[in-house]
Motif scaffolding. Structure first.
Motif, PDB file in Angstrom:
ATOM      1  N   THR A 212       2.570  -4.187  19.007  1.00 44.01           N
ATOM      2  CA  THR A 212       1.743  -5.379  19.185  1.00 44.01           C
ATOM      3  C   THR A 212       2.197  -6.266  20.316  1.00 44.01           C
ATOM      4  N   GLY A 213       3.321  -5.992  20.913  1.00 46.39           N
ATOM      5  CA  GLY A 213       3.787  -6.832  22.006  1.00 46.39           C
ATOM      6  C   GLY A 213       4.820  -7.836  21.545  1.00 46.39           C
ATOM      7  N   ASP A 214       4.397  -8.883  20.862  1.00 43.00           N
ATOM      8  CA  ASP A 214       5.310  -9.925  20.416  1.00 43.00           C
ATOM      9  C   ASP A 214       5.637  -9.682  18.952  1.00 43.00           C
ATOM     10  N   PRO A 215       6.814  -9.146  18.642  1.00 41.65           N
ATOM     11  CA  PRO A 215       7.101  -8.751  17.265  1.00 41.65           C
ATOM     12  C   PRO A 215       7.313  -9.911  16.300  1.00 41.65           C
ATOM     13  N   VAL A 216       7.688 -11.070  16.787  1.00 39.01           N
ATOM     14  CA  VAL A 216       8.028 -12.143  15.887  1.00 39.01           C
ATOM     15  C   VAL A 216       6.850 -13.081  15.641  1.00 39.01           C
ATOM     16  N   HIS A 217       6.026 -13.294  16.640  1.00 35.49           N
ATOM     17  CA  HIS A 217       4.966 -14.294  16.523  1.00 35.49           C
ATOM     18  C   HIS A 217       3.578 -13.694  16.558  1.00 35.49           C
TER      19      HIS A 217
ATOM     20  N   SER B 182       0.803  -1.226   0.000  1.00 33.45           N
ATOM     21  CA  SER B 182       0.000   0.000   0.000  1.00 33.45           C
ATOM     22  C   SER B 182       0.842   1.285   0.000  1.00 33.45           C
ATOM     23  N   THR B 183       2.060   1.225   0.557  1.00 32.09           N
ATOM     24  CA  THR B 183       2.859   2.452   0.661  1.00 32.09           C
ATOM     25  C   THR B 183       4.105   2.452  -0.204  1.00 32.09           C
ATOM     26  N   GLY B 184       4.476   1.293  -0.746  1.00 34.33           N
ATOM     27  CA  GLY B 184       5.677   1.217  -1.569  1.00 34.33           C
ATOM     28  C   GLY B 184       6.915   0.959  -0.744  1.00 34.33           C
ATOM     29  N   PRO B 185       8.081   0.934  -1.401  1.00 35.43           N
ATOM     30  CA  PRO B 185       9.336   0.616  -0.714  1.00 35.43           C
ATOM     31  C   PRO B 185       9.620   1.574   0.437  1.00 35.43           C
ATOM     32  N   GLN B 186      10.181   1.015   1.522  1.00 38.72           N
ATOM     33  CA  GLN B 186      10.512   1.815   2.700  1.00 38.72           C
ATOM     34  C   GLN B 186      11.765   1.273   3.353  1.00 38.72           C
ATOM     35  N   ARG B 187      12.400   2.117   4.139  1.00 39.60           N
ATOM     36  CA  ARG B 187      13.583   1.718   4.899  1.00 39.60           C
ATOM     37  C   ARG B 187      13.166   0.834   6.070  1.00 39.60           C
ATOM     38  N   ILE B 188      14.065  -0.047   6.473  1.00 44.46           N
ATOM     39  CA  ILE B 188      13.777  -0.969   7.580  1.00 44.46           C
ATOM     40  C   ILE B 188      13.454  -0.206   8.852  1.00 44.46           C
ATOM     41  N   THR B 189      14.183   0.865   9.137  1.00 46.63           N
ATOM     42  CA  THR B 189      13.904   1.626  10.366  1.00 46.63           C
ATOM     43  C   THR B 189      12.493   2.197  10.347  1.00 46.63           C
ATOM     44  N   ASP B 190      12.052   2.702   9.202  1.00 46.41           N
ATOM     45  CA  ASP B 190      10.695   3.243   9.095  1.00 46.41           C
ATOM     46  C   ASP B 190       9.657   2.133   9.232  1.00 46.41           C
ATOM     47  N   LEU B 191       9.927   0.983   8.604  1.00 46.88           N
ATOM     48  CA  LEU B 191       8.994  -0.144   8.701  1.00 46.88           C
ATOM     49  C   LEU B 191       8.871  -0.623  10.142  1.00 46.88           C
ATOM     50  N   ALA B 192       9.994  -0.714  10.835  1.00 45.66           N
ATOM     51  CA  ALA B 192       9.976  -1.158  12.232  1.00 45.66           C
ATOM     52  C   ALA B 192       9.125  -0.218  13.074  1.00 45.66           C
TER      53      ALA B 192
ATOM     54  N   ARG C 143       6.723   1.816  12.075  1.00 47.08           N
ATOM     55  CA  ARG C 143       5.313   1.763  11.682  1.00 47.08           C
ATOM     56  C   ARG C 143       4.632   0.455  12.095  1.00 47.08           C
ATOM     57  N   GLU C 144       5.385  -0.631  12.127  1.00 44.77           N
ATOM     58  CA  GLU C 144       4.818  -1.922  12.523  1.00 44.77           C
ATOM     59  C   GLU C 144       4.904  -2.151  14.030  1.00 44.77           C
ATOM     60  N   GLY C 145       5.593  -1.247  14.729  1.00 45.59           N
ATOM     61  CA  GLY C 145       5.666  -1.347  16.187  1.00 45.59           C
ATOM     62  C   GLY C 145       6.560  -2.476  16.681  1.00 45.59           C
ATOM     63  N   ILE C 146       7.635  -2.763  15.933  1.00 45.17           N
ATOM     64  CA  ILE C 146       8.581  -3.789  16.357  1.00 45.17           C
ATOM     65  C   ILE C 146       9.992  -3.215  16.318  1.00 45.17           C
ATOM     66  N   THR C 147      10.932  -3.936  16.893  1.00 46.62           N
ATOM     67  CA  THR C 147      12.314  -3.452  16.919  1.00 46.62           C
ATOM     68  C   THR C 147      12.945  -3.576  15.540  1.00 46.62           C
ATOM     69  N   GLN C 148      14.013  -2.813  15.342  1.00 43.75           N
ATOM     70  CA  GLN C 148      14.729  -2.891  14.072  1.00 43.75           C
ATOM     71  C   GLN C 148      15.324  -4.284  13.841  1.00 43.75           C
ATOM     72  N   PRO C 149      15.920  -4.930  14.868  1.00 43.10           N
ATOM     73  CA  PRO C 149      16.422  -6.291  14.633  1.00 43.10           C
ATOM     74  C   PRO C 149      15.304  -7.279  14.258  1.00 43.10           C
ATOM     75  N   ALA C 150      14.139  -7.133  14.881  1.00 45.07           N
ATOM     76  CA  ALA C 150      13.011  -8.017  14.541  1.00 45.07           C
ATOM     77  C   ALA C 150      12.552  -7.761  13.110  1.00 45.07           C
ATOM     78  N   MET C 151      12.554  -6.496  12.696  1.00 45.96           N
ATOM     79  CA  MET C 151      12.156  -6.174  11.319  1.00 45.96           C
ATOM     80  C   MET C 151      13.178  -6.728  10.338  1.00 45.96           C
ATOM     81  N   THR C 152      14.446  -6.610  10.669  1.00 48.23           N
ATOM     82  CA  THR C 152      15.485  -7.155   9.783  1.00 48.23           C
ATOM     83  C   THR C 152      15.301  -8.657   9.617  1.00 48.23           C
ATOM     84  N   ALA C 153      15.017  -9.364  10.714  1.00 49.85           N
ATOM     85  CA  ALA C 153      14.797 -10.811  10.641  1.00 49.85           C
ATOM     86  C   ALA C 153      13.556 -11.128   9.804  1.00 49.85           C
ATOM     87  N   LEU C 154      12.518 -10.330   9.959  1.00 48.06           N
ATOM     88  CA  LEU C 154      11.291 -10.538   9.183  1.00 48.06           C
ATOM     89  C   LEU C 154      11.547 -10.307   7.692  1.00 48.06           C
ATOM     90  N   VAL C 155      12.263  -9.249   7.361  1.00 53.91           N
ATOM     91  CA  VAL C 155      12.600  -8.970   5.961  1.00 53.91           C
ATOM     92  C   VAL C 155      13.460 -10.101   5.400  1.00 53.91           C
TER      93      VAL C 155
END
Length: 160
Positions: free
Chosen positions: A154-159, A49-59, A61-73
């Motif tokens: 959300t509380g639990d960023p990975v699960h 919906s928003t197009g490409p974004q930096r990991i820090t911005d995604l983290a 906006r999704e309410g998770i840590t940057q390391p969790a976002m990196t693992a998700l990506v």
């Protein structure tokens, strides 16, 4: 000049909020085992919906840590659903984008969820179905500008 205080929430609004919360809970509980987590689907939807974004911005906006976002990506990349690319505005920065395969997987998820909801709606009596159809414009307006605000943690960023 300060913004005016929001109007107090009514009992009717609280009742509607609770009904929506129950629908979301039902969707989560009845979700079939899948190759993609709810958190990954949320990220894929955001990228779609928003197009490409930096990991820090995604983290953020999704309410998770940057390391969790990196693992998700990394997991999304492993499936071929996302990829990293240089930011055209800043060659030192990297943005994450949804691939065509990721877009197709997201469309499949949306179609499956839409079908499940439609099947549940089909059991309602015709009067209830008409009432929900009459509310369709309001429901559309409710989510029209939802991307403007970041998601709450959300509380639990990975699960999640």
């Amino acid at each position: 000049m300060a913004e005016p205080a929001p109007a107090p929430i009514t009992e009717e609004q609280l009742a509607l909020g609770r009904a929506f919360e129950q629908i979301v809970t039902w969707l989560r509980r009845t979700r079939k085992a899948s190759d993609v987590s709810a958190t990954a689907l949320s990220l894929m939807d955001r990228l779609d919906s928003t197009g490409p974004q930096r990991i820090t911005d995604l983290a953020a906006r999704e309410g998770i840590t940057q390391p969790a976002m990196t693992a998700l990506v990394n997991r999304l990349e492993g499936h071929g659903w996302a990829e990293r690319a240089a930011d055209p505005a800043d060659g030192r920065a990297i943005r994450v984008l949804l691939t065509e395969s990721g877009h197709e997987r997201l469309l499949k998820h949306r179609a499956d969820r839409t079908r499940r909801i439609a099947e549940r709606l089909a059991v309602l009596d015709p009067e209830d179905q008409r009432a929900l159809l009459a509310a369709l414009p309001a429901l559309t307006h409710l989510t029209a500008d939802i991307e403007a605000a970041p998601s709450a943690p959300t509380g639990d960023p990975v699960h999640a």
